[in-house]
Structures are given as C-alpha cells and as structure tokens.
Scaffold this active site. Structure first.
Site, PDB file in Angstrom:
ATOM      1  N   CYS A  88       0.791  -1.233   0.000  1.00 52.95           N
ATOM      2  CA  CYS A  88       0.000   0.000   0.000  1.00 52.95           C
ATOM      3  C   CYS A  88       0.822   1.282   0.000  1.00 52.95           C
ATOM      4  O   CYS A  88       0.523   2.221  -0.735  1.00 52.95           O
ATOM      5  CB  CYS A  88      -1.001  -0.009   1.146  1.00 52.95           C
ATOM      6  SG  CYS A  88      -0.284   0.185   2.794  1.00 52.95           S
ATOM      7  N   HIS A 133      -2.931   1.344   6.753  1.00 54.67           N
ATOM      8  CA  HIS A 133      -3.150   1.344   5.312  1.00 54.67           C
ATOM      9  C   HIS A 133      -2.899   2.748   4.797  1.00 54.67           C
ATOM     10  O   HIS A 133      -3.308   3.731   5.420  1.00 54.67           O
ATOM     11  CB  HIS A 133      -4.567   0.881   4.964  1.00 54.67           C
ATOM     12  CG  HIS A 133      -4.821   0.798   3.492  1.00 54.67           C
ATOM     13  ND1 HIS A 133      -3.990   0.099   2.646  1.00 54.67           N
ATOM     14  CD2 HIS A 133      -5.793   1.329   2.705  1.00 54.67           C
ATOM     15  CE1 HIS A 133      -4.445   0.207   1.400  1.00 54.67           C
ATOM     16  NE2 HIS A 133      -5.531   0.938   1.416  1.00 54.67           N
ATOM     17  N   ASP A 177      -7.512   5.582  -3.525  1.00 49.73           N
ATOM     18  CA  ASP A 177      -6.665   4.484  -3.038  1.00 49.73           C
ATOM     19  C   ASP A 177      -6.086   3.715  -4.223  1.00 49.73           C
ATOM     20  O   ASP A 177      -6.804   2.978  -4.894  1.00 49.73           O
ATOM     21  CB  ASP A 177      -7.497   3.556  -2.151  1.00 49.73           C
ATOM     22  CG  ASP A 177      -6.636   2.555  -1.392  1.00 49.73           C
ATOM     23  OD1 ASP A 177      -5.452   2.413  -1.750  1.00 49.73           O
ATOM     24  OD2 ASP A 177      -7.136   1.923  -0.450  1.00 49.73           O
TER      25      ASP A 177
END
Length: 636
Positions: free
Chosen positions: A227, A284, A307
């Site tokens: 991530c 995250h 994202d």
C-alpha cells in the site's frame, strides 16, 4: 490588409519558461508549462518586419490522437492586442522588428498532455502542458505557497508506518519524475513472503527507481508493491502532473468486503485469530489530492481520497475514489466515488466472535476502534500531522451520531456493547527492540462489586501489516485468576528473540491477544494490541561542506543489536538532487558481530541547493530493509 508572418526559426526559451512555471526540476531540455499562465517564445522572421495591426499569425494547439474543439483538445486562435489568461490566446509583447517575443497562454481548463502548436504555415512546436495549482482559475488551485512547496514541488518526504501506538517515519524519495504518460498497469502487489520474479516492497526507497524500471522493461508492471509503495508512486505521478497531493496513513484500517460497515472477527478457544475475508490492517496508506468537485456542492472541494492499492473492484475495475474527505466525515455515502468503502476503512464497527469446539459461537466483548491516528507529513517539517479530525467527528459527539445516521451505520447506533465489568488491557515497555528479550503484560481489572474467578489466555504471534497472522511467539494459559472487588492483576509474558526472531515478517510486528473468560457469567473479554519492534538506528554524518557540485562523504553507522552475526552487509543511499538520480551502494568486506558497528563511507555530489533528504537503506543476512535518513542543507 493582414500579412502572415514569415517565420524562419524560433527559440522556445525552455530554461526561462520552465523556471518561471516551476517545472525546471523536470529538466530544461524541452518546454514544460502550466495552463492559465503565460509563456514566451522568440520568433525570428525570414523576411519583413512585424507591424502591429498588420502582421498576423494563425495558431492551432492540439493534443491527443483525435484533436477536437468539442472536447477541448483542439484550439484555434490568432494574435490579440493583449493576453487573455481565461482562454487560449497569444500576443506579440516585444517591439516591432524582425525578432519577436510571442506570449502564449493556455486556457486554465485545457486538457493537460503533450501538445503541438502550429505557427501558421511556418511549422510546429511541441510542449507539455500541466495543471497549475498557482492559477486561481485552475481546478487544482491551492492558495498557500508553503503547502504548494510541500504538496507539488517537494521531491522527498515521509510516509508513516509502524503502529498507532508507535508510528514510524519512513523516508521516501518522491523525485520529480519526467512528466509521465502512463497506460496500463505500473506496479504489481503481493502480500505474501514469496517475491519470486521481483523484490520485496520493503526494497524500494523511492518512486524514481520504480518508474525507471517500468520504462526500461517495456512498460511491464514492476514487481512488487504494497500500500505505501502504491500510494507513494501515485503521489509522485500526481505531483509531476501538477496536482497537489499527499500520502495518508490510517492506523487500524478496516477492509470491509461486503459493505455492511461491520468487521466480523473470529477467534478460537485460545483467543488466537481465525483468518477471514474481513480484515483489519495494522495500517493502510492512500492518497489525498487537492481539487474542486464541479459535480458536487462547493463544500466538497478540497482534499479527495483515492486508493491506488488494488483491494476491491469498483464498477468492475480495481480502483477507489476520488471521494471528498468531507463526505466521509459527514457520512454522505451516496457521493462519487466509493464513499462506502473509505467510510468503512475509518468507521467500521468491530464485532468479535469466539468459535467453540462444538461448532457454536459466542460474542466477545472488545473495545477495538478502527480509524486511528490518521497521519501525514507536516508542511515544511518531518513531524507527523494528525488529520483524523478531517475524516471523523470526536467519538461520542452529536456530530458523529448525525454522520452515522446519514450513513445508516446501524451497528454503531444501536448495538453498543455493554462492558461486562471485567476489564483486560495490554501494557508494554519501551525496550522492545528487535533482537532483545522483553516482557509484555496483560492487566486484568475487576470493576464489579463481587469477587471474580476467571481464566486468562495470553498469546502472541507474528503478523503482517495487512493482518495476516503467523507463528506463535509465546503463550500463557492461567486457569485460576482470582480477583477481589476492585482488584487488579498484572500477568507478564516473556518474548524471546530465540523464538520470535525467525517468525517475524519484514514488518517487525507481533500481535498480542489477551482473552479473559468469566467462569460465573460465561462472558468473554478480548484485548488486542500490535507491537512493532524497532530496528537498530542508522546514524549518518556528513563530511565536508555541503555545496552544489562539491563531492561529499556520508559516514554511515549501524550497531548490530541482534545476538547473531550479520553477514553480507550492504548500505545503499539515494537522494533527489544528491546522488545524480542514481542509487549508490557500498558492501562491507567483513561480518559484523553482536554489539559491533557496521560502518561505511559513501561519496556523492549534490546538483542543487536547498534542503535535501539523503535516504539510507541497510541489508544483511539477518537484518533487512533498515531505513534511515539525514536532512542536508546544500549551499550554492
């Protein structure tokens, strides 16, 4: 009568224009300008002189495979008396004669990309057009010079990893990547320990090397990322295009696969986690980009969350966002795009069930809260800025309740768990370094008016940052814990490097779980805490006076705090405008024993002045991907 200019040649004045448009970090060998801002080129006439009101020049700006005025990818315009920055325009701003200064401005809403500009019948020039966050009429306009320095021009930064109790600042070289034209997949993700055919995501120190690999491998996806790597590369690309953006870290981040805003966790009879699709990541990372949202009300302009990590499909494609951060805070989940998923990441309820041997399940009391310490690098410093308040109202406030009502978050509104009176928390000490043996503690408190007899199961296991659990690092089962009313008991669990060392993932994380069973009421209480073990510190000393184009040495030291010998030790450095766009490595000739120092000198030559970040990485047989950095002020 108008007379078309007879142009012999031209000078795009790349160095002047690129510097004026703040694109010179991408180089000055080609013209890179921002929309809504004037740039100038010099025209040299083959014959005749330019006379205002007589000389004419028809200009056509085009971008894309099929330029069209309907879609804004083609614009035709001529010479005007003055520049109009609200549209495509051009004007001669120098004195009449056979050498002209031609000023040109692209419309502030023109599509960005590679352009050709036709100069009448004389020929074409090429330039690249970017977003302009300094232009009030641009959709990405940001009215703060220090923020623009950080969110557009900054070439290095900090990404926060570790845990909510112990955020760790990881340096990252964002670079000013050459203005990108990307298509297809750039980076592949992998969340296992098998990185065959590529490298661990922990290997990367910055975006530039990843993008270079992608370009040199015929645009094949680079292997591998996780991530923070996905978010960092997306940040580099966005900044290169002119969009203000930042990497954000959400600790205790929910991954809700079915959209019910509930993370259902399961444990076995020993309190050990049972893997399920719904997960809670230790942290995250995603991206925030600054822009207006003309498709929404004006209060939803500003930071938009997106994202880049491929988690769940949105309308058939692995993508997420952009969604206004304000919409997440207000619980407006009908807005585009993917509001429900992001809202869940920071607000999902956590319900824990215990699976018994007979197949039955029972609910366990737990105080787990997702969406903690949402963090980003501060403007102008390496300090952590907590931006949780941008995503969430204070817990228990009327505003939070209203946001939950809008989001139809019934679980949070209706099903508040009642504290059973027996309470368990996990406490740790400050000496939790990788290589050490240390104690962690389960603290059991009886908040009732009666004596309690209970069972305590206190365990630990290695865990990845994405919540995948590994081997057992230590376990204790106390069958008879007796507590008087108001009483407290502290239970220690010893974690030994000889046991946990081989089980740790590259994230250096251990999950602690304490399950308390009340024999009288049959109720269960669970406490969970992830701890991150510190790597040894990398110390960097700069030898010599830091000046542009002067060779410097970085003396880099790491003390081996592990009780084992380190072999194949290698230091690597990288820094925007410090190492010439290269990665420089130095390998030690000998092993490093316990308590000994690994030390090298690495030479580099800065190319630009200002505050720069030298990023350092250490790898060896038993200790890998140790990160460090040193800020260096380079004089002119």
């Amino acid at each position: 009568l108008f007379k078309a200019l007879d142009i012999d040649r031209w000078d795009l004045e790349c160095e002047f224009n690129n510097t004026d448009h703040r694109t010179d970090l991408n180089g000055v060998d080609r013209l890179i300008v921002r929309r809504g801002q004037v740039f100038t080129i010099s025209l040299y006439l083959r014959s005749g002189n330019y006379q205002p009101g007589v000389g004419s020049l028809d200009l056509v700006a085009e971008t894309g495979p099929q330029p069209s005025e309907q879609y804004g990818t083609r614009a035709s315009f001529g010479l005007s008396a003055d520049i109009d920055t609200s549209r495509w325009s051009a004007a001669v701003t120098g004195p009449p004669g056979d050498t002209l200064t031609l000023s040109i401005c692209a419309a502030p809403d023109a599509p960005i990309g590679r352009y050709t500009l036709t100069l009448g019948a004389s020929g074409q020039i090429e330039f690249i057009l970017l977003y302009n966050p300094w232009c009030p009429d641009d959709a990405v306009y940001m009215d703060n010079e220090k923020s623009l320095e950080e969110y557009v021009l900054s070439q290095d930064g900090i990404i926060f990893r570790g845990s909510s109790k112990h955020p760790i600042a990881t340096p990252w070289n964002f670079g000013q990547v050459p203005t990108p034209t990307f298509s297809g997949l750039l980076l592949l993700g992998r969340w296992t320990d098998d990185y065959e055919g590529g490298v661990s995501p922990m290997f990367w120190r910055g975006s530039v090397e990843i993008l270079r690999n992608w370009d040199s491998q015929a645009c094949q996806p680079v292997r591998y990322g996780q991530c923070w790597v996905f978010a960092a590369v997306a940040c580099s690309i966005s900044r290169a295009l002119g969009i203000p953006c930042r990497v954000v870290t959400n600790y205790f981040s929910a991954h809700d696969t079915n959209g019910n805003l509930v993370i259902e966790r399961y444990i076995n009879e020993n309190g050990e986690p049972i893997q399920s699709r719904d997960m809670i990541w230790n942290y995250h990372c995603w991206l925030e980009s600054w822009m207006t949202r003309p498709d929404l009300k004006s209060e939803f302009n500003g930071w938009q969350a997106s994202d880049p990590t491929p988690q769940e499909k949105s309308e058939g494609v692995y993508c997420c966002g952009p969604i206004p951060v304000r919409a997440i805070k207000e619980g407006d989940l009908m807005f585009k795009y993917d509001a429900l998923f992001v809202f869940s990441e920071v607000n999902a309820d956590v319900v824990t069930f215990r699976k018994n041997k007979d197949g039955s399940t029972s609910q366990v009391y737990s105080t787990a809260v997702v969406g903690q310490k949402i963090s980003t690098k501060s403007v102008g410093s390496d300090a952590r800025e907590d931006i949780t308040h941008l995503y969430k109202y204070p817990e228990g406030s009327d505003e939070e309740r209203e946001a939950f009502k809008k989001a139809n978050h019934q679980n949070k509104l209706l099903h508040q768990q009642q504290n059973p009176g027996l309470h368990v928390t996990i406490k740790v000490t400050s000496d939790m370094s990788k290589g050490c043996d240390f104690d962690v503690f389960a603290v059991v408190t009886n908040n009732t008016q009666s004596e309690k007899k209970c069972r305590l199961l206190f365990g630990s296991c290695a865990v990845s940052y994405s919540g995948v659990t590994g081997g057992n690092c230590g376990f204790k089962d106390l069958l008879n814990v007796e507590l008087p009313p108001g009483g407290e008991r502290r239970v220690a669990l010893r974690l030994n490097y000889s046991k946990y060392g081989a089980l740790l993932t590259e994230d250096n994380l251990i999950r602690l779980g304490a399950l308390l069973l009340d024999y009288t009421t049959k109720e269960s209480t669970l406490a969970v805490r992830n701890i991150v073990l510190e790597n040894p510190e990398i110390k960097v000393r700069i030898l010599g006076e830091p000046k542009v184009n002067r060779k410097l040495a970085a003396e880099i030291t790491l003390q081996n705090t592990l009780p084992v010998q380190l072999d194949n030790c290698c230091f690597t450095i990288e820094g925007a405008n410090l190492t010439g766009g290269c990665v420089i490595s130095e390998t030690l000739n000998s092993s490093v024993g316990p308590g000994e120092d690994a030390k090298v000198k690495i030479y580099f030559t800065p190319s630009h002045s200002g505050l720069r970040k030298l990023v350092v990485d250490f790898n060896s047989s038993k200790l890998s991907h140790v990160k460090g950095y040193r800020n260096v002020i380079i004089g002119k």
